[in-house]
Design an enzyme around this catalytic site. Structure first.
Site, PDB file in Angstrom:
ATOM      1  N   CYS A 134      37.374  19.613 -51.537  1.00  0.00           N
ATOM      2  CA  CYS A 134      36.352  18.835 -52.221  1.00  0.00           C
ATOM      3  C   CYS A 134      37.000  17.794 -53.125  1.00  0.00           C
ATOM      4  CB  CYS A 134      35.440  19.714 -53.043  1.00  0.00           C
ATOM      5  SG  CYS A 134      34.163  18.729 -53.812  1.00  0.00           S
ATOM      6  N   LYS A 156      38.161  24.806 -44.772  1.00  0.00           N
ATOM      7  CA  LYS A 156      37.519  23.488 -44.607  1.00  0.00           C
ATOM      8  C   LYS A 156      38.498  22.411 -45.044  1.00  0.00           C
ATOM      9  CE  LYS A 156      33.108  21.169 -45.631  1.00  0.00           C
ATOM     10  NZ  LYS A 156      31.777  21.390 -46.251  1.00  0.00           N
ATOM     11  N   ILE A 193      35.281  17.841 -40.829  1.00  0.00           N
ATOM     12  CA  ILE A 193      35.999  17.531 -42.044  1.00  0.00           C
ATOM     13  C   ILE A 193      35.082  17.667 -43.261  1.00  0.00           C
ATOM     14  CG2 ILE A 193      37.642  15.901 -41.041  1.00  0.00           C
ATOM     15  CD1 ILE A 193      35.769  13.604 -41.887  1.00  0.00           C
TER      16      ILE A 193
END
Lengths: 329, 321
Positions: free
Chosen positions: B144, B179, B205
């Site tokens: 993130c 992720k 992605i």
């Protein structure tokens, strides 16, 4: 010194997805009024709530309620009662996201709602091009409404600034229908930006109009008129709302007992401050960019008094003023 | 396989396509899952859909403690997409376990918990709390771009990505999906590193870091200045990365990035993804995970694909010959 507001904003019914037919769509190139046949939203909506609108019937099945994957692809339910197969979906929507717009008028008896908006970017520009007869895609009604006007005490003061005026039409109608004494202060930069004032006046509530340049109504700010009504400044002649110790008991119905405000955030902050000083319960409707509008994205937060954040879409857009920190936008 | 499979409407001829997929030792009803951060904990969507029909719900990134998220403007639309800088606001894993998970279980939902942390230990601590709870798997958010001291640092080098993966691997027996961040020089290198460190699958992605400026106010739109770009604008990049990663690892790849339609999902499957996630689409159409699954089934029926597996990597075959 904030006072405890016991009255609560509310959610009357869950939201639905509805394809709505454009009945009328008028504007001057900048500010538009859109009237929609949207019976499902109209039936559920309360003043202060909003819809998430997409100018394209997005092309997805418009079926409210669960439709298990094992079932045939549901047909879209059109607001005119016809059913039609979902249209092919564009690979990339432009605009991509819906736009949140407050409900201006809610007419469940006619199955209609109206929205007033200003063209500020690509989304609202695309919306402004939708012709009467076309379909738009709605999620709504979303968010928490103003509190039930019948339960409050004293005279209800509605304050709308600029594009904060339109939701005050629904608020005024609700208050009038509930038998609540009500008065409105509607302000804007110039007469041109008083969109929604006609809709407020049509409910029969007395309206004080204020513009920055005096091109309509009084010259000044909404807070000037507010100060006068709640006795924070010299009362105007013939105005008897100047008492120093507010006593909102029986027999003082003309005294302002509650304020609902919607408009630019600096205006809301000023209204909140004055109401706190005067000990008058105040509810504010705030505006934010939103992605979803129904509580999932956490994109529309407003700082919570005491720390953390509240969701404008789901905890608001109407908040008891003391619950939020205003002025950041 | 497929005993609980859903057979969505498709063409009339022959048997309807089977949308179920078998991954990580279990069967998922569909290969179209809502992406983390775009579906909350499912609650906001329950009024318009049956959550039990979704293959798996990837819930909001969840930390060991509640996180407040970022101040200021958090979302803004850009051409074909949107930027977000939410800052991983979440109520913490204890809230998830006491409030959201029981609620999701009552509705028969299959849940993958996306986990976030500021340190390797925090990631591992969340994973330990979820052990034995019955969730279907973990998705490790090492990518993130929103929190300065959060995921970004872990996902940007093979060494730190492998380190956090290995730590969570030691902390859990659950299927572990990592992720990946696209904001790296070579995503394949990172994919191989986390596979070696014990990942059971890769989500490819996360959002691409971007920004936009409010020219009237002369300042960035987002309070965080930078935000993650999602939506159709990133689909070609996501597809390219799925193709690259799927060609380089043995574990299943879950394709993510701008999927709005069933045909978009087909592209990702053909590039080598075993399942897909849809994020931004959920904001426009709350039913997107089901709608897109229905469209996928329709495509399969029309083109004679009976199982999802028949599509996986289908576009790669030509190159292999």
């Amino acid at each position: 010194m904030t006072m405890r507001t016991l009255r609560q904003t509310q959610v009357q019914a869950g939201w639905v997805r509805e394809r709505a037919r454009v009945l009328t769509h008028d504007g001057d190139g900048e500010i538009f009024k859109l009237t929609l046949a949207a019976p499902a939203v109209a039936r559920r909506a309360t003043a202060g709530q909003f819809v998430q609108i997409h100018p394209l019937p997005v092309g997805l099945p418009g079926q409210p309620g669960p439709a298990p994957t094992g079932q045939p692809r549901p047909a879209a339910v059109m607001s005119n009662g016809q059913r039609s197969q979902a249209s092919p979906r564009p690979a990339a929507l432009d605009p991509l996201l819906r736009r949140p717009l407050s409900l201006c008028e809610i007419r469940p008896e006619a199955g209609e709602i109206s929205l007033i908006y200003r063209v500020v970017g690509r989304g609202t520009r695309a919306l402004s091009a939708v012709p009467p007869g076309a379909m738009v895609d709605l999620l709504g009604p979303l968010g928490r409404s103003f509190p039930d006007p019948r339960a409050g005490q004293g005279r209800l003061l509605l304050i709308g600034g600029g594009l904060g005026i339109p939701p005050m039409a629904a608020a005024a109608r609700w208050a009038v229908q509930g038998g609540r004494p009500v008065v409105a202060i509607l302000g804007a930069r110039t007469a041109r930006y008083l969109a929604g004032a006609r809709e407020v006046a049509a409910t029969g509530v007395p309206v004080i109009t204020v513009t920055d340049d005096g091109s309509a109504g009084e010259r000044g700010l909404v807070t000037d008129a507010l100060d006068r009504l709640i006795g924070m400044s010299e009362p105007a002649s013939g105005d008897r709302a100047g008492a120093a110790a507010p006593d909102r008991g029986p027999g003082t119905e003309d005294r302002i007992g509650e304020v609902w405000a919607c408009g630019p955030e600096p205006m809301l902050a000023a209204v909140k401050e004055r109401c706190a000083e005067a000990g008058i319960p105040c509810f504010v409707s705030v505006e934010r960019f939103m992605a979803c509008g129904f509580g999932a994205c956490l994109g529309c937060t407003v700082p919570k008094a005491g720390g953390g954040y509240l969701k404008t879409c789901q905890d608001g857009p109407v908040f008891p003023a003391e619950e939020v920190v205003l002025g950041g936008f | 396989m497929g005993s609980e499979s859903v057979r969505p409407a498709g063409g009339s001829g022959g048997s309807a396509p089977d949308l179920s997929v078998r991954l990580f030792g279990r069967t998922f009803k569909t290969p179209v899952w809502p992406a983390s951060g775009c579906f909350g904990y499912g609650r906001e969507f329950a009024g318009v859909m049956d959550l039990s029909q979704i293959g798996a719900i990837c819930v909001k990134g969840t930390a060991i403690e509640p996180w407040d998220g970022n101040p200021g403007i958090r979302v803004v639309e850009t051409p074909g997409g949107m930027l977000n800088a939410i800052g991983l606001q979440n109520p913490g894993v204890d809230h998830f376990l006491t409030v959201d998970w029981p609620w999701l279980q009552e509705r028969g939902a299959t849940v993958i918990v996306n986990i976030v942390g500021r340190t390797v230990d925090e990631y591992a601590a969340v994973a330990r709390r979820l052990e034995g709870t019955g969730v279907a798997g973990l998705e490790l958010n090492i990518s993130c771009p929103n929190v300065k001291e959060g995921g970004m640092a872990f996902g940007t080098t093979p060494r730190s990505a492998a380190e956090v993966t290995a730590a969570v691997r030691r902390a859990t027996t659950l299927p572990l999906i990592v992720k990946l961040s696209p904001n790296v020089t070579d995503i394949v290198e990172i994919a191989r590193a986390v596979e070696s460190a014990g990942a059971d699958g890769l989500s490819v992605i996360n959002t691409l870091m971007g920004m936009s400026i409010d020219i009237r106010r002369r300042r960035p739109h987002l309070g965080n200045v930078f935000g993650g770009l999602s939506g159709p604008a990133i689909k070609p990049i996501a597809l390219r990365m799925v193709w690259q990663v799927a060609g380089a690892v043995k574990v299943p790849v879950i394709g993510i990035g701008g999927i709005m339609t069933g045909e978009d999902a087909v592209e990702f499957l053909m590039a080598g993804a075993s399942a897909v996630q849809v994020g931004t689409a959920c904001f426009v159409d709350p039913r997107a995970p089901l709608t897109i699954a229905e469209e996928l089934a329709q495509f399969m029926a029309e083109h004679g694909y009976r199982r999802v597996g028949d599509l996986v990597g289908a576009a790669r075959l030509r190159g292999a010959l």
